[in-house]
Design a protein around this motif. Structure first.
Motif, PDB file in Angstrom:
ATOM      1  N   ILE A 295       0.812  -1.233   0.000  1.00 53.23           N
ATOM      2  CA  ILE A 295       0.000   0.000   0.000  1.00 53.23           C
ATOM      3  C   ILE A 295       0.839   1.273   0.000  1.00 53.23           C
ATOM      4  O   ILE A 295       0.291   2.370   0.140  1.00 53.23           O
ATOM      5  N   GLY A 296       2.162   1.160  -0.146  1.00 52.62           N
ATOM      6  CA  GLY A 296       2.985   2.361  -0.147  1.00 52.62           C
ATOM      7  C   GLY A 296       2.984   3.028   1.217  1.00 52.62           C
ATOM      8  O   GLY A 296       2.924   2.366   2.254  1.00 52.62           O
ATOM      9  N   THR A 297       3.014   4.346   1.233  1.00 51.70           N
ATOM     10  CA  THR A 297       2.982   5.116   2.482  1.00 51.70           C
ATOM     11  C   THR A 297       1.651   5.835   2.576  1.00 51.70           C
ATOM     12  O   THR A 297       1.412   6.786   1.835  1.00 51.70           O
ATOM     13  N   PRO A 298       0.759   5.402   3.469  1.00 53.77           N
ATOM     14  CA  PRO A 298      -0.549   6.055   3.575  1.00 53.77           C
ATOM     15  C   PRO A 298      -0.409   7.520   3.992  1.00 53.77           C
ATOM     16  O   PRO A 298       0.531   7.879   4.710  1.00 53.77           O
ATOM     17  N   PRO A 299      -1.317   8.384   3.544  1.00 59.02           N
ATOM     18  CA  PRO A 299      -1.302   9.774   4.004  1.00 59.02           C
ATOM     19  C   PRO A 299      -1.645   9.847   5.486  1.00 59.02           C
ATOM     20  O   PRO A 299      -2.031   8.849   6.097  1.00 59.02           O
ATOM     21  N   ASN A 300      -1.494  11.003   6.051  1.00 61.01           N
ATOM     22  CA  ASN A 300      -1.849  11.229   7.461  1.00 61.01           C
ATOM     23  C   ASN A 300      -1.010  10.391   8.411  1.00 61.01           C
ATOM     24  O   ASN A 300      -1.540   9.696   9.279  1.00 61.01           O
ATOM     25  N   GLY A 301       0.316  10.450   8.226  1.00 65.15           N
ATOM     26  CA  GLY A 301       1.183   9.831   9.219  1.00 65.15           C
ATOM     27  C   GLY A 301       1.955   8.629   8.779  1.00 65.15           C
ATOM     28  O   GLY A 301       2.842   8.171   9.490  1.00 65.15           O
ATOM     29  N   GLY A 302       1.634   8.028   7.634  1.00 68.74           N
ATOM     30  CA  GLY A 302       2.375   6.869   7.164  1.00 68.74           C
ATOM     31  C   GLY A 302       1.943   5.572   7.817  1.00 68.74           C
ATOM     32  O   GLY A 302       0.822   5.435   8.314  1.00 68.74           O
ATOM     33  N   LEU A 303       2.835   4.599   7.836  1.00 65.79           N
ATOM     34  CA  LEU A 303       2.513   3.253   8.316  1.00 65.79           C
ATOM     35  C   LEU A 303       2.491   3.153   9.839  1.00 65.79           C
ATOM     36  O   LEU A 303       1.706   2.387  10.400  1.00 65.79           O
ATOM     37  N   SER A 304       3.358   3.912  10.517  1.00 64.31           N
ATOM     38  CA  SER A 304       3.524   3.742  11.967  1.00 64.31           C
ATOM     39  C   SER A 304       2.549   4.600  12.764  1.00 64.31           C
ATOM     40  O   SER A 304       2.931   5.343  13.673  1.00 64.31           O
ATOM     41  N   VAL A 305       1.262   4.508  12.411  1.00 65.56           N
ATOM     42  CA  VAL A 305       0.202   5.248  13.097  1.00 65.56           C
ATOM     43  C   VAL A 305      -0.859   4.265  13.557  1.00 65.56           C
ATOM     44  O   VAL A 305      -1.305   3.416  12.783  1.00 65.56           O
TER      45      VAL A 305
END
Length: 396
Positions: A295-305
């Motif tokens: 999924i790549g890098t999600p918006p609103n903080g990336g993966l580590s949220v």
């Protein structure tokens, strides 16, 4: 027009619910009646009916929330979502409602950072519902090639990835070619070629440049991680790193053992991959790297949220630092579908005992219930983490 829509159009509330008094529209507070008239103009009668319908009445406490089904209630599957739109069988089979798959594919296609989408496979019956195999595929061949390059795998591997629009015959051919490649993997040629370059540099009469030694060491470490994993590298590569001819000598000793260990592990790799009967995406033996690949890098903080209810194209995340000795540091799981309170993920979990550093058998589907319940992502991963720590602990 359905009966409940006719009643809404005629100014009545939704159908009566036992234990809930009937409230005609004329008895509603003025501001609410105005809001409902606006809602009817903009969203239609069905939206008014839903707005007037009573909310589900749950007993207090998260343990009474609607739950996904297991056991006999799952109709022969391992898990069925609370609303019946998702079903799991084993690690590698997920099924979902056709409209749900189409909606999720639309959402994934709309997110440019996400390289994958979903397609629909074979149909199955789950109770009275028809569900379809959930097939994660790359949106196009360029996305598959980019994922292979980013993972440090041989470019040939892109030919073994599922791509949107593949026919069933093409997928079967790709899977067969992938299994054949395991008997003569391109990594062997890479290992041999790199060993020859190191030996050639070592035999040269000229003192090797530090840039040459550093470059060869970097290539060797990357190839070792790709074939044998970080644990092998940490145990075998000398530290501190020696410069010059001594550094080349270290590499000349390491490469034959790396090649030998890789070849010795191939039969186990072949056996592990042959258990998968569908062409799946090749994923790494690392949960965060797998989520990033999917999924790549999600918006609103990336993966580590931390997200209690991540949307399609986002991910679950939990920090497991200190949760279990010899366990995982954290866990990431990409969300492919949602069915009400439940989320379907495709993920990997780092496993020191796996024969693979990347493969098609590493990816698996999981179903999680609402946050705060014993079916939540945190609760299920917490249990898996404790089990993994127990398996990984050194003998007493």
């Amino acid at each position: 027009m359905h009966a409940h829509e006719r009643r809404a159009a005629e100014g009545e509330s939704a159908p009566r619910t036992p234990g809930r008094p009937h409230t005609p529209a004329s008895a509603l507070p003025t501001h609410r009646a105005d809001a409902l008239r606006t809602l009817q103009r903009t969203a239609g009668n069905a939206a008014v009916a839903r707005a007037l319908s009573p909310a589900p009445q749950y007993a207090r406490g998260p343990q009474h929330l609607q739950r996904y089904a297991e056991g006999a209630a799952a109709h022969g599957f391992d898990k069925v979502s609370a609303h019946g739109g998702i079903a799991l069988r084993g690690r590698h089979e997920a099924y979902a409602d056709a409209d749900m798959i189409a909606d999720a594919a639309h959402r994934l296609n709309a997110q440019d950072q996400v390289p994958i989408t979903l397609e629909r496979g074979a149909a199955v019956q789950v109770g009275e519902r028809t569900l379809y195999r959930v097939l994660p595929v790359y949106k196009d061949a360029d996305r598959a090639a980019a994922a292979v390059r980013a993972a440090g795998r041989h470019p040939q591997g892109a030919a073994h990835e599922p791509v949107a629009g593949d026919t069933a015959e093409q997928r079967n051919d790709k899977r067969a070619a992938y299994l054949r490649s395991l008997t003569d993997p391109p990594e062997v040629k890479q290992l041999v070629a790199l060993t020859q370059r190191i030996v050639t540099a070592l035999r040269s009469r000229a003192e090797p440049r530090s840039s040459t030694v550093d470059g060869l060491r970097s290539e060797a470490m990357k190839l070792a991680v790709a074939t044998m994993g970080g644990g092998w590298v940490a145990a075998r590569f000398p530290y501190p790193e020696r410069p010059g001819r001594e550094g080349l000598t270290d590499l000349a000793v390491i490469m034959p053992s790396l090649t030998s260990d890789f070849l010795a592990g191939l039969p186990a790799v072949e056996d592990q991959e042959a258990t998968v009967h569908e062409l799946l995406i090749t994923l790494p033996n690392d949960c965060k790297a797998a989520a990033a690949q999917l999924i790549g890098t999600p918006p609103n903080g990336g993966l580590s949220v931390r997200r209690d209810a991540p949307a399609v194209g986002e991910n679950h995340f939990v920090d497991l630092t200190g949760a279990a000795a010899d366990g995982w540091a954290n866990h990431f799981a990409a969300v492919l579908l949602r069915d009400g309170p439940d989320s379907l993920t495709y993920e990997t979990a780092a496993d020191r005992t796996s024969a693979l550093q990347q493969g098609k058998s590493l990816g698996y589907f999981e179903l999680y219930g609402p946050a705060g319940t014993d079916q939540s992502f945190d609760a299920i991963i917490g249990g898996k983490n404790r089990a993994y720590a127990a398996r990984s602990a050194p003998p007493a």
